[in-house]
Design a protein around this motif. Structure first.
Motif, short mmCIF file in Angstrom:
data_model
loop_
_atom_site.label_atom_id
_atom_site.label_comp_id
_atom_site.label_asym_id
_atom_site.label_seq_id
_atom_site.Cartn_x
_atom_site.Cartn_y
_atom_site.Cartn_z
N LEU A 99 0.79 -1.30 -0.01
CA LEU A 99 0.02 0.04 -0.06
C LEU A 99 0.98 1.30 -0.05
O LEU A 99 1.67 1.77 1.05
N LEU A 100 0.90 1.95 -1.12
CA LEU A 100 1.57 3.13 -1.24
C LEU A 100 0.91 4.49 -0.75
O LEU A 100 1.70 5.30 -0.15
N PHE A 101 -0.21 4.51 -0.98
CA PHE A 101 -0.93 5.95 -0.66
C PHE A 101 -2.38 5.73 -0.38
O PHE A 101 -2.98 4.74 -1.12
N VAL A 102 -2.83 6.49 0.27
CA VAL A 102 -4.43 6.73 0.64
C VAL A 102 -4.95 7.91 0.59
O VAL A 102 -4.39 8.83 1.03
N HIS A 103 -5.84 8.05 -0.49
CA HIS A 103 -6.37 9.50 -0.79
C HIS A 103 -7.90 9.30 -0.17
O HIS A 103 -8.52 8.49 -0.65
N GLN A 104 -8.21 10.61 0.51
CA GLN A 104 -9.80 10.45 0.91
C GLN A 104 -10.25 11.91 0.71
O GLN A 104 -9.56 12.96 0.10
N GLY A 105 -11.22 12.19 1.09
CA GLY A 105 -11.79 13.32 1.01
C GLY A 105 -13.16 13.46 0.18
O GLY A 105 -13.82 14.40 -0.11
N GLN A 106 -13.32 12.59 -1.00
CA GLN A 106 -14.57 12.35 -1.69
C GLN A 106 -15.57 11.45 -0.99
O GLN A 106 -15.33 10.67 -0.60
N LYS A 107 -16.64 11.81 -1.70
CA LYS A 107 -17.77 11.18 -0.89
C LYS A 107 -18.37 10.03 -2.13
O LYS A 107 -18.71 10.62 -3.25
N ASP A 108 -18.70 9.04 -1.95
CA ASP A 108 -19.16 8.13 -3.13
C ASP A 108 -18.23 7.87 -4.32
O ASP A 108 -18.73 8.29 -5.38
N LEU A 109 -17.00 7.58 -3.93
CA LEU A 109 -16.06 7.58 -5.04
C LEU A 109 -16.74 6.43 -6.03
O LEU A 109 -17.22 5.38 -5.77
N LYS A 110 -16.40 6.68 -7.51
CA LYS A 110 -17.23 5.88 -8.32
C LYS A 110 -16.11 5.59 -9.54
O LYS A 110 -16.11 4.18 -9.82
N GLU A 111 -15.11 6.14 -9.90
CA GLU A 111 -14.07 6.01 -10.97
C GLU A 111 -13.01 6.63 -10.96
O GLU A 111 -12.84 7.82 -10.45
N LEU A 112 -11.92 6.01 -11.35
CA LEU A 112 -10.48 6.67 -11.19
C LEU A 112 -9.97 6.26 -12.81
O LEU A 112 -10.05 5.29 -13.38
N HIS A 113 -9.22 7.22 -13.13
CA HIS A 113 -8.18 6.71 -14.22
C HIS A 113 -6.87 7.47 -13.98
O HIS A 113 -6.78 8.63 -13.57
N TRP A 114 -5.70 6.73 -14.42
CA TRP A 114 -4.46 7.44 -14.89
C TRP A 114 -4.46 8.12 -15.87
O TRP A 114 -4.97 8.04 -16.95
N HIS A 115 -3.87 9.28 -16.14
CA HIS A 115 -3.41 10.12 -17.22
C HIS A 115 -2.10 9.35 -17.73
O HIS A 115 -1.14 9.28 -17.52
N ALA A 116 -2.38 8.83 -18.98
CA ALA A 116 -1.43 8.12 -19.93
C ALA A 116 -0.49 8.80 -20.22
O ALA A 116 0.85 8.36 -20.51
N GLN A 117 -0.51 10.17 -20.38
CA GLN A 117 0.43 11.12 -20.71
C GLN A 117 1.23 12.15 -19.76
O GLN A 117 2.27 12.65 -19.93
N ILE A 118 0.79 12.12 -18.59
CA ILE A 118 1.29 12.73 -17.40
C ILE A 118 1.69 11.60 -16.35
O ILE A 118 0.68 11.42 -15.54
N PRO A 119 2.72 11.29 -16.14
CA PRO A 119 3.11 10.10 -15.21
C PRO A 119 2.74 10.57 -13.90
O PRO A 119 3.11 11.72 -13.42
N GLY A 120 2.07 9.87 -13.02
CA GLY A 120 1.85 10.02 -11.48
C GLY A 120 0.68 10.77 -11.44
O GLY A 120 0.33 10.86 -10.10
N MET A 121 -0.15 11.03 -12.51
CA MET A 121 -1.41 11.75 -12.20
C MET A 121 -2.84 10.98 -12.38
O MET A 121 -2.72 10.21 -13.29
#
Length: 473
Positions: free
Chosen positions: A426-448
């Motif tokens: 486990l590298l990182f835990v991000h919180q603060g959003q309610k009812d999370l539904k979907e995520l995507h990495w940016h293929a052209q901006i590493p780490g975003m």
């Protein structure tokens, strides 16, 4: 499977940086908390609230486009294949979950002036007590680190809307021709759209203030196909331009073959191999005729469209609904899956014939997994979102190293008290959003990473996500 957003409410404009329109953006970050809070372990007392640690991020911004969005996609652009310098610009497509069906729309939008900072994983010397992340704060008047931060102030959001019949369950942009997008509606229809005019208008716009869509464009889709029921599964082929799969809640999967740049032939005879709703679909990153599907029946199926309408193989993947899958494009033998019981697993498809193909299984999340995606830049890294309102990032190559941990503590001169049962991956835990539904990495901006929830979007770049870039870049 928990799909819909609970009690959708239209986001209210709070950010003074947004001067007009329905969308707004903000990068305001509260002050540093007094103590570290462990998700799943600590409980909030009455009157307490969580505050994020801005030093954990190279970049963190929030914005919304009005109604919440169950699904979105990052649109590939021509600004550079590997971008590492702030400020960044990102293009998106998304679909709303409005209170009334007639109020829904597809959003095509650009977020520019995404500022942030570059940091070393371990600081060479203790940070000055007066240093902060003012460049992340949209309400700050001054920023003393503009050169390092690559810009300051709030991101600029520019939005265009296209009318859409019904709520949007899922939306995907074609990799090879990103102006072509497919949307899944709760009316049971899958539609393909050409958003080139909207993306061109956004690219040519040089507005320095956020702009929402004051009007909604009425545009006809290129093609519209009706399933027997609504659905969520949708995926463009990464190898064959225009080839599309759509799966519905009746367990039917339909193959779309392009006949030109703007027309498709949809095979009306479905692929059938599941006994319940098809929740997600993923094309193989290396085999143009092979795809994977997952279902409420708890199974994952692997298909070869050259072999007929039944799966080549199928296996029990989880004890509950399999909500999402992700096929690793950097290590094509690896398939990740997330379940309704909060677990997610990694399988080595080369081991399927031997029986047990699971190479990693995690029970960290206690609520349904809503999204899972491998990093496009690191073969061992993936991100997961859950109904427990956590977005977690994992590196499967990591193991416990007590000597390295002791060295890190000595360098940072801090006491690191991680729970004993915390997975080392486990590298990182991000919180603060309610009812999370979907995520995507940016293929052209590493780490975003970008995530969507009932209360809007987050753009985040954790400071401890180190991406190996080609030496010539």
């Amino acid at each position: 499977m928990v799909r819909s957003i609970k009690n959708p409410k239209k986001a209210k404009r709070k950010n003074k940086g947004s001067k007009k329109g329905d969308g707004s953006s903000s990068s305001a970050i509260p002050s540093m908390p007094a103590k570290v809070w462990q998700p799943g372990v600590d409980k909030l007392e009455e009157g307490e609230e969580l505050q994020c640690d801005p030093s954990a991020y190279n970049s963190l911004h929030a914005f919304h486009i009005g109604w919440p969005c169950l699904s979105f996609d990052i649109v590939r652009d021509t600004l550079g294949l590997v971008r590492t310098e702030f400020p960044h610009t990102v293009y998106f497509v998304a679909g709303t979950q409005a209170e009334k069906a007639a109020w829904n729309s597809l959003g095509i939008f650009k977020v520019s002036n995404i500022s942030g900072k570059k940091r070393e994983p371990v600081p060479a010397k203790p940070a000055d007590e007066d240093s902060n992340m003012d460049s992340e704060d949209s309400d700050s008047d001054e920023d003393n680190d503009d050169e390092e931060a690559g810009g300051s102030g709030a991101p600029v959001l520019q939005l265009r809307k296209v009318a859409h019949e019904g709520c949007v369950n899922r939306i995907r942009a074609m990799t090879q021709n990103p102006h072509i997008c497919a949307s899944w509606a709760d009316t049971g229809h899958v539609q393909v759209w050409d958003f080139s005019s909207h993306l061109n208008a956004l690219a040519e716009s040089e507005a320095d203030v956020s702009q929402g869509a004051s009007s909604v464009f009425n545009q006809a889709p290129l093609v519209k196909f009706g399933h027997k029921d609504e659905g969520f599964a949708l995926d463009w082929s990464p190898l064959v331009p225009g080839r599309l799969l759509s799966g519905d809640c009746k367990n039917y999967i339909h193959l779309w073959e392009p006949t030109s740049g703007s027309t498709w032939n949809v095979d009306t005879t479905p692929y059938i191999g599941h006994t319940s709703s098809v929740e997600d679909l993923q094309w193989s990153p290396t085999e143009p005729d092979v795809f994977a599907s997952c279902s409420v029946d708890g199974n994952i199926a692997i298909w070869d469209i050259r072999l007929g309408k039944s799966p080549a193989t199928s296996f029990k993947a989880h004890d509950a609904d399999v909500n999402v899958i992700s096929w690793n494009r950097l290590a094509s033998c690896m398939l990740a899956s997330g379940s309704d019981d909060g677990t997610f697993s990694i399988r080595d498809l080369r081991l399927l014939k031997e029986g047990d193909s699971v190479v990693a299984h995690f029970e960290y999340h206690k609520h349904p997994i809503t999204s899972i995606e491998w990093s496009p830049h690191e073969a061992s890294t993936l991100a997961v979102s859950s109904s427990d309102n956590q977005l977690t990032i994992w590196d499967l190559s990591l193991e416990n190293d007590e000597e390295e941990e002791a060295e890190f503590k000595a360098k940072t001169k801090e006491q690191v008290n991680a729970p004993k049962d915390l997975p080392p991956q486990l590298l990182f835990v991000h919180q603060g959003q309610k009812d999370l539904k979907e995520l995507h990495w940016h293929a052209q901006i590493p780490g975003m990473l970008v995530s969507t929830a009932a209360d809007g979007y987050n753009i985040l770049m954790p400071s401890n996500i180190q991406t190996t870039l080609p030496s010539e870049l």
